[in-house]
Scaffold this motif. Structure first.
Motif, PDB file in Angstrom:
ATOM      1  N   GLY A  52      -7.228  19.809  -2.872  1.00 59.67           N
ATOM      2  CA  GLY A  52      -6.879  21.154  -3.317  1.00 59.67           C
ATOM      3  C   GLY A  52      -5.505  21.524  -2.791  1.00 59.67           C
ATOM      4  O   GLY A  52      -4.978  20.862  -1.892  1.00 59.67           O
ATOM      5  N   SER A  56      -6.713  26.256  -0.752  1.00 56.04           N
ATOM      6  CA  SER A  56      -7.764  25.297  -1.113  1.00 56.04           C
ATOM      7  C   SER A  56      -7.623  23.998  -0.322  1.00 56.04           C
ATOM      8  O   SER A  56      -8.615  23.315  -0.063  1.00 56.04           O
ATOM      9  N   ASP A  59      -9.463  24.646   2.701  1.00 63.00           N
ATOM     10  CA  ASP A  59     -10.902  24.539   2.425  1.00 63.00           C
ATOM     11  C   ASP A  59     -11.350  23.076   2.466  1.00 63.00           C
ATOM     12  O   ASP A  59     -12.429  22.769   2.975  1.00 63.00           O
ATOM     13  N   TYR A 120     -10.822  21.569  -5.503  1.00 63.86           N
ATOM     14  CA  TYR A 120     -10.692  23.026  -5.503  1.00 63.86           C
ATOM     15  C   TYR A 120      -9.457  23.409  -6.305  1.00 63.86           C
ATOM     16  O   TYR A 120      -8.379  22.872  -6.079  1.00 63.86           O
ATOM     17  N   THR A 122      -8.358  27.323  -7.657  1.00 66.57           N
ATOM     18  CA  THR A 122      -8.761  28.703  -7.961  1.00 66.57           C
ATOM     19  C   THR A 122      -8.365  29.094  -9.377  1.00 66.57           C
ATOM     20  O   THR A 122      -9.069  29.851 -10.037  1.00 66.57           O
ATOM     21  N   LEU A 146     -14.673  23.211  -7.811  1.00 62.09           N
ATOM     22  CA  LEU A 146     -14.820  24.619  -7.467  1.00 62.09           C
ATOM     23  C   LEU A 146     -13.599  25.353  -8.008  1.00 62.09           C
ATOM     24  O   LEU A 146     -12.459  24.943  -7.752  1.00 62.09           O
ATOM     25  N   GLN A 173     -11.585  32.297  -3.229  1.00 61.97           N
ATOM     26  CA  GLN A 173     -11.595  31.485  -2.015  1.00 61.97           C
ATOM     27  C   GLN A 173     -12.710  31.894  -1.065  1.00 61.97           C
ATOM     28  O   GLN A 173     -13.296  31.036  -0.388  1.00 61.97           O
ATOM     29  N   HIS A 176     -15.746  30.283  -2.424  1.00 55.86           N
ATOM     30  CA  HIS A 176     -15.650  28.840  -2.223  1.00 55.86           C
ATOM     31  C   HIS A 176     -16.021  28.460  -0.792  1.00 55.86           C
ATOM     32  O   HIS A 176     -16.671  27.429  -0.573  1.00 55.86           O
TER      33      HIS A 176
END
Length: 194
Positions: A52, A56, A59, A120, A122, A146, A173, A176
């Motif tokens: 990501g 992300s 994440d 990921y 967004t 995601l 986020q 997530h």
């Protein structure tokens, strides 16, 4: 501008998106499906690769650490690699091959047939993520994406799309992060029977 109003408004909006996710049967179904794919990955001696951009990327590192370390209790480590972590890899590949290749090239080096890929985005439109899932489709066992409310591109190549019904990056986020913890918790409880 009154800071306390900003805080209250942000918390209310976050709670609203969280409540919506709790009531969204498809969101819960996709999380269930993703968790089961990850359980099967680890049972098959596979690993999880994560990718990501920006927040992300953080994440990805966070969830890889939860698998490798622990979430709720002590247990054996689970193999997970964040493709966002090695700055030498990222800058070398971006410089020599272009930014759209930063994850794809690493995936080609590391992915095996029993692995899962978690991505990921967004926006659901990140070019390097779209390219990654497209090329990973025949290299890994499963792909979990995601994203926010735009799912068209990621849906073409992913086994599971966990979509947050929002176009606001911060709200997406936040959900997530919750989804990542839930998947890790499902894996931990299922594999280690705490």
């Amino acid at each position: 501008m009154d800071i306390s109003n900003i805080i209250k408004s942000s918390l209310e909006k976050s709670a609203s998106v969280n409540s919506e996710a709790c009531l969204d049967k498809d969101f819960i179904f996709q999380l269930d499906k993703a968790s089961n794919l990850l359980i099967e990955t680890f049972r098959s001696n596979g690993k999880v690769l994560l990718a990501g951009n920006g927040g992300s990327a953080a994440d990805c590192q966070h969830i890889a650490a939860e698998f490798m370390g622990r979430l709720n209790f002590d247990r054996a480590p689970l193999p997970a690699i964040s493709l966002t972590s090695n700055t030498s890899n990222l800058t070398c590949i971006a410089n020599d091959y272009g930014y759209e290749e930063i994850f794809t090239r690493q995936m080609h080096a590391l992915a095996k047939e029993n692995d899962s890929l978690i991505v990921y985005s967004t926006s659901g439109k990140s070019k390097n993520i779209i390219k990654l899932v497209e090329q990973a489709r025949n290299k890994v066992k499963s792909i979990i994406a995601l994203t926010g409310n735009y799912t068209e591109e990621l849906s073409k190549y992913s086994d599971v799309v966990i979509s947050v019904n929002s176009s606001k990056t911060t709200r997406i986020q936040e959900i997530h992060a919750i989804a990542g913890h839930i998947m890790c918790e499902c894996v931990e409880e299922s594999l280690f029977n705490n």
